[in-house]
Design a protein around this motif. Structure first.
Motif, PDB file in Angstrom:
ATOM      1  N   SER A   1       0.950  -1.265  -0.117  1.00 60.68           N
ATOM      2  CA  SER A   1      -0.130   0.028   0.110  1.00 60.68           C
ATOM      3  C   SER A   1       1.003   1.145  -0.087  1.00 60.68           C
ATOM      4  O   SER A   1       1.512   1.581   1.049  1.00 60.68           O
ATOM      5  CB  SER A   1      -0.791   0.281   1.136  1.00 60.68           C
ATOM      6  OG  SER A   1      -1.699   1.204   1.374  1.00 60.68           O
ATOM      7  N   ASN A   2       0.993   1.811  -1.211  1.00 55.39           N
ATOM      8  CA  ASN A   2       1.839   3.024  -1.314  1.00 55.39           C
ATOM      9  C   ASN A   2       3.152   3.103  -0.817  1.00 55.39           C
ATOM     10  O   ASN A   2       3.846   2.137  -1.363  1.00 55.39           O
ATOM     11  CB  ASN A   2       1.137   4.134  -0.591  1.00 55.39           C
ATOM     12  CG  ASN A   2      -0.312   4.565  -1.061  1.00 55.39           C
ATOM     13  OD1 ASN A   2      -0.410   4.424  -2.275  1.00 55.39           O
ATOM     14  ND2 ASN A   2      -1.194   5.031  -0.254  1.00 55.39           N
ATOM     15  N   ASP A   3       3.794   3.516   0.319  1.00 54.39           N
ATOM     16  CA  ASP A   3       4.991   3.452   0.620  1.00 54.39           C
ATOM     17  C   ASP A   3       5.174   2.542   1.898  1.00 54.39           C
ATOM     18  O   ASP A   3       6.323   2.643   2.565  1.00 54.39           O
ATOM     19  CB  ASP A   3       5.567   4.845   1.032  1.00 54.39           C
ATOM     20  CG  ASP A   3       4.769   5.604   2.099  1.00 54.39           C
ATOM     21  OD1 ASP A   3       3.580   4.880   2.235  1.00 54.39           O
ATOM     22  OD2 ASP A   3       5.164   6.375   2.837  1.00 54.39           O
ATOM     23  N   SER A   4       4.337   1.438   2.057  1.00 56.41           N
ATOM     24  CA  SER A   4       4.232   0.631   3.199  1.00 56.41           C
ATOM     25  C   SER A   4       3.833  -0.652   2.870  1.00 56.41           C
ATOM     26  O   SER A   4       3.230  -0.957   1.734  1.00 56.41           O
ATOM     27  CB  SER A   4       3.607   1.038   4.364  1.00 56.41           C
ATOM     28  OG  SER A   4       2.255   1.153   3.980  1.00 56.41           O
ATOM     29  N   ILE A   5       4.248  -1.865   3.506  1.00 56.95           N
ATOM     30  CA  ILE A   5       3.855  -3.279   3.280  1.00 56.95           C
ATOM     31  C   ILE A   5       2.769  -3.565   4.576  1.00 56.95           C
ATOM     32  O   ILE A   5       3.151  -3.133   5.618  1.00 56.95           O
ATOM     33  CB  ILE A   5       4.790  -4.134   3.160  1.00 56.95           C
ATOM     34  CG1 ILE A   5       5.809  -3.571   2.225  1.00 56.95           C
ATOM     35  CG2 ILE A   5       4.178  -5.510   2.978  1.00 56.95           C
ATOM     36  CD1 ILE A   5       7.192  -3.101   2.743  1.00 56.95           C
ATOM     37  N   VAL A   6       1.596  -4.003   4.228  1.00 56.44           N
ATOM     38  CA  VAL A   6       0.556  -3.905   5.251  1.00 56.44           C
ATOM     39  C   VAL A   6       0.288  -5.524   5.668  1.00 56.44           C
ATOM     40  O   VAL A   6      -0.035  -6.125   4.653  1.00 56.44           O
ATOM     41  CB  VAL A   6      -0.614  -3.256   4.928  1.00 56.44           C
ATOM     42  CG1 VAL A   6      -1.700  -3.166   6.237  1.00 56.44           C
ATOM     43  CG2 VAL A   6      -0.213  -1.896   4.542  1.00 56.44           C
ATOM     44  N   LEU A   7       0.185  -5.950   6.753  1.00 55.19           N
ATOM     45  CA  LEU A   7      -0.515  -7.126   7.337  1.00 55.19           C
ATOM     46  C   LEU A   7      -2.178  -6.868   7.813  1.00 55.19           C
ATOM     47  O   LEU A   7      -1.750  -6.142   8.926  1.00 55.19           O
ATOM     48  CB  LEU A   7       0.202  -8.050   8.019  1.00 55.19           C
ATOM     49  CG  LEU A   7      -0.235  -9.232   8.753  1.00 55.19           C
ATOM     50  CD1 LEU A   7      -0.757 -10.227   7.793  1.00 55.19           C
ATOM     51  CD2 LEU A   7       0.328  -9.799   9.881  1.00 55.19           C
ATOM     52  N   ASP A   8      -3.067  -7.390   7.509  1.00 51.87           N
ATOM     53  CA  ASP A   8      -4.271  -7.162   7.923  1.00 51.87           C
ATOM     54  C   ASP A   8      -4.826  -8.281   8.323  1.00 51.87           C
ATOM     55  O   ASP A   8      -4.872  -9.563   7.883  1.00 51.87           O
ATOM     56  CB  ASP A   8      -5.297  -6.591   6.850  1.00 51.87           C
ATOM     57  CG  ASP A   8      -5.313  -4.999   6.909  1.00 51.87           C
ATOM     58  OD1 ASP A   8      -4.513  -4.243   7.429  1.00 51.87           O
ATOM     59  OD2 ASP A   8      -6.033  -4.565   5.851  1.00 51.87           O
ATOM     60  N   VAL A   9      -5.254  -8.143   9.681  1.00 50.46           N
ATOM     61  CA  VAL A   9      -5.936  -9.580  10.500  1.00 50.46           C
ATOM     62  C   VAL A   9      -7.167  -8.855  10.858  1.00 50.46           C
ATOM     63  O   VAL A   9      -7.358  -8.084  11.821  1.00 50.46           O
ATOM     64  CB  VAL A   9      -5.132 -10.012  11.451  1.00 50.46           C
ATOM     65  CG1 VAL A   9      -5.992 -11.001  12.062  1.00 50.46           C
ATOM     66  CG2 VAL A   9      -3.999 -10.198  10.947  1.00 50.46           C
ATOM     67  N   GLU A  10      -8.495  -9.283  10.133  1.00 51.27           N
ATOM     68  CA  GLU A  10      -9.761  -8.837  10.332  1.00 51.27           C
ATOM     69  C   GLU A  10     -10.572 -10.097  10.704  1.00 51.27           C
ATOM     70  O   GLU A  10     -10.630 -11.022  10.338  1.00 51.27           O
ATOM     71  CB  GLU A  10     -10.393  -8.380   9.105  1.00 51.27           C
ATOM     72  CG  GLU A  10     -11.713  -7.577   9.151  1.00 51.27           C
ATOM     73  CD  GLU A  10     -11.944  -6.900   7.884  1.00 51.27           C
ATOM     74  OE1 GLU A  10     -13.172  -6.418   7.951  1.00 51.27           O
ATOM     75  OE2 GLU A  10     -11.164  -6.945   6.847  1.00 51.27           O
ATOM     76  N   ASP A  11     -11.527  -9.725  11.967  1.00 48.79           N
ATOM     77  CA  ASP A  11     -12.492 -10.830  12.457  1.00 48.79           C
ATOM     78  C   ASP A  11     -13.729 -10.023  12.260  1.00 48.79           C
ATOM     79  O   ASP A  11     -13.965  -9.006  12.076  1.00 48.79           O
ATOM     80  CB  ASP A  11     -12.000 -11.307  13.664  1.00 48.79           C
ATOM     81  CG  ASP A  11     -11.863  -9.976  14.974  1.00 48.79           C
ATOM     82  OD1 ASP A  11     -13.120  -9.527  15.168  1.00 48.79           O
ATOM     83  OD2 ASP A  11     -10.955  -9.816  15.331  1.00 48.79           O
ATOM     84  N   GLN A  12     -14.684 -10.826  12.885  1.00 46.77           N
ATOM     85  CA  GLN A  12     -16.214 -10.586  12.835  1.00 46.77           C
ATOM     86  C   GLN A  12     -16.495 -10.769  14.240  1.00 46.77           C
ATOM     87  O   GLN A  12     -17.804 -11.320  14.358  1.00 46.77           O
ATOM     88  CB  GLN A  12     -16.919 -11.346  11.586  1.00 46.77           C
ATOM     89  CG  GLN A  12     -16.490 -11.132  10.365  1.00 46.77           C
ATOM     90  CD  GLN A  12     -17.236 -12.109   9.318  1.00 46.77           C
ATOM     91  OE1 GLN A  12     -18.113 -12.810   9.716  1.00 46.77           O
ATOM     92  NE2 GLN A  12     -16.858 -12.347   8.017  1.00 46.77           N
TER      93      GLN A  12
END
Length: 445
Positions: free
Chosen positions: A363-374
């Motif tokens: 994402s743009n100038d960074s590397i992202v780890l997303d952990v999404e729950d419900q």
């Protein structure tokens, strides 16, 4: 009557007199010329007196005169007098400011556009070893710590830099720079020696206690396992007691392990190697699916397989989406611990029939780890504090979830050691998303 009117009337009367005398004698032009030259000489004389008075700064009493020149002298004198009063008032304010800043316990240094010292208070001269003669010197020439020079050049002054005093290495300073005005900056240094000493004492205490607890816990755990093996099951009370003691012993063991991990994160030197994050995430998800007893969804990795050839997602708890093959520099064990904690929390705090999404992307100038729950989500007031040690939300949860209360604190420390940031977005009743943003400078191949 106004002085300008008087001057005008006087000039008209003189001209009228010259006209009458000139008409009677026939010498109008010579008399008019003499009058004009006389008036011109008078004005030149007055201008010369005024210039000499101004040249001395207008400090002396202005010379006696009359007419419009007296008014000019008076107005200039009044302006000079008012300016003197303002200058005196400003001087008092500056003296009061200097006296107050001299009394400050914190060091203060005013820096110019080129990092030169413009002013420093008494505390700054003491902790930095500055002299009165250092005014005009560039601060990097006098404070030569590499971390301070990097901080000064970075332009990012949101956080202070910690460094020892140049004159006494037993004094620890928290140095912060505040920009103001046109290119000016204020350097503030606070003595945090006692604070850092207490922090070290706390860390040492936690580390020592955690180490000391490991031995008795190991002994207790061993005897409990022996007693459980000897239990014939005839006494339900005894069996239940053994199970509860075993559970609490394991909980204490996890707590000690987490405390020791935090201590290592705070004290150990950083180790860096190129980490294959996609492979690490795949392994963590497989381990998590084994523990929770459900298969995870197929990995979505566009850089490995065409999107059209991906199999349909089957019912699963973990959905891993690898949208980038970027690797980062870091410590694999630390990253494994952080990612495992995030995924474990998402699985614990969400319904068993819900999906937890894990996403690795650029994402743009960074590397992202997303952990999404419900899951149940986090209240907005609790979000800034969930990364604190042992912090527990006051929200009543549908199901009780065990844990040490140190998982997100470990995540925060690991990310800090990797120059990364943790962003949390959540809404009660709708779930949470934890995003780890790694800077592009961490990319490796």
């Amino acid at each position: 009557m106004d002085v300008w009117q008087k001057e005008l009337i006087t000039g008209l009367l003189l001209f009228l007199a010259v006209s009458v005398v000139g008409g009677m004698t026939g010498l109008f032009m010579p008399l008019a010329l003499v009058l004009t030259l006389g008036m011109l000489m008078r004005q030149l004389y007055q201008i010369n007196r005024f210039e000499r008075w101004i040249r001395t700064g207008g400090r002396a009493k202005y010379p006696k005169t009359s007419g419009v020149w007296e008014e000019i002298y008076y107005h200039v004198y009044r302006i000079k007098k008012n300016e003197k009063k303002r200058k005196k008032k400003l001087g008092k304010m500056v003296d009061q400011f200097r006296q107050s800043t001299e009394a400050l316990p914190d060091a203060a240094v005013v820096l110019g556009a080129n990092d030169e010292i413009e002013w420093a208070n008494k505390a700054a001269r003491e902790v930095f070893g500055l002299q009165q003669s250092d005014k005009g010197q560039r601060i990097p020439n006098l404070i030569r710590f590499p971390e301070f020079i990097r901080y000064l050049k970075s332009g990012n002054y949101s956080e202070p830099v910690i460094l020892p005093s140049p004159v006494n290495n037993r004094i620890t300073l928290a140095v912060r720079i505040i920009a103001y005005g046109a290119g000016l900056r204020l350097l503030l240094a606070q003595d945090v020696t006692q604070l850092k000493k207490m922090e070290r004492m706390r860390k040492d205490f936690v580390a020592n206690v955690s180490h000391e607890l490991r031995t008795p816990l190991t002994v207790l755990k061993g005897y409990l396992e022996t007693l459980q093996d000897m239990d014939d099951g005839e006494s339900a009370l005894l069996t239940t007691s053994f199970q509860q003691m075993q559970g609490q012993t394991e909980r204490m063991q996890h707590l000690v392990d987490d405390l020791l991990l935090l201590t290592r994160l705070e004290t150990q030197q950083k180790k860096t190697e190129c980490i294959n994050v996609p492979a690490l995430l795949s392994q963590i998800c497989k381990e998590a699916e084994t523990i929770h007893g459900k298969a995870s969804a197929p990995v979505h990795a566009p850089y490995l397989h065409p999107v059209g050839n991906l199999p349909k997602r089957i019912e699963a708890r973990i959905e891993l989406s690898l949208e980038s093959d970027v690797n980062i520099m870091g410590d694999e064990q630390e990253l494994r611990s952080a990612f495992t904690n995030l995924l474990g929390n998402a699985l614990k705090y969400s319904p068993e029939d819900s999906v937890v999404k894990v996403r690795w992307y650029r994402s743009n100038d960074s590397i992202v780890l997303d952990v999404e729950d419900q899951g149940e989500g986090i209240a907005a007031a609790d979000i800034p504090r969930v990364t604190e040690r042992f912090y527990r939300s006051e929200v009543k949860r549908i199901k009780k979830v065990g844990g040490t209360g140190l998982g997100l604190a470990i995540v925060k420390h690991v990310l800090m050691r990797h120059d990364a940031k943790l962003n949390i977005t959540s809404e009660l009743g709708k779930g949470s998303r934890f995003s780890c943003h790694f800077p592009a400078k961490r990319i490796c191949h």
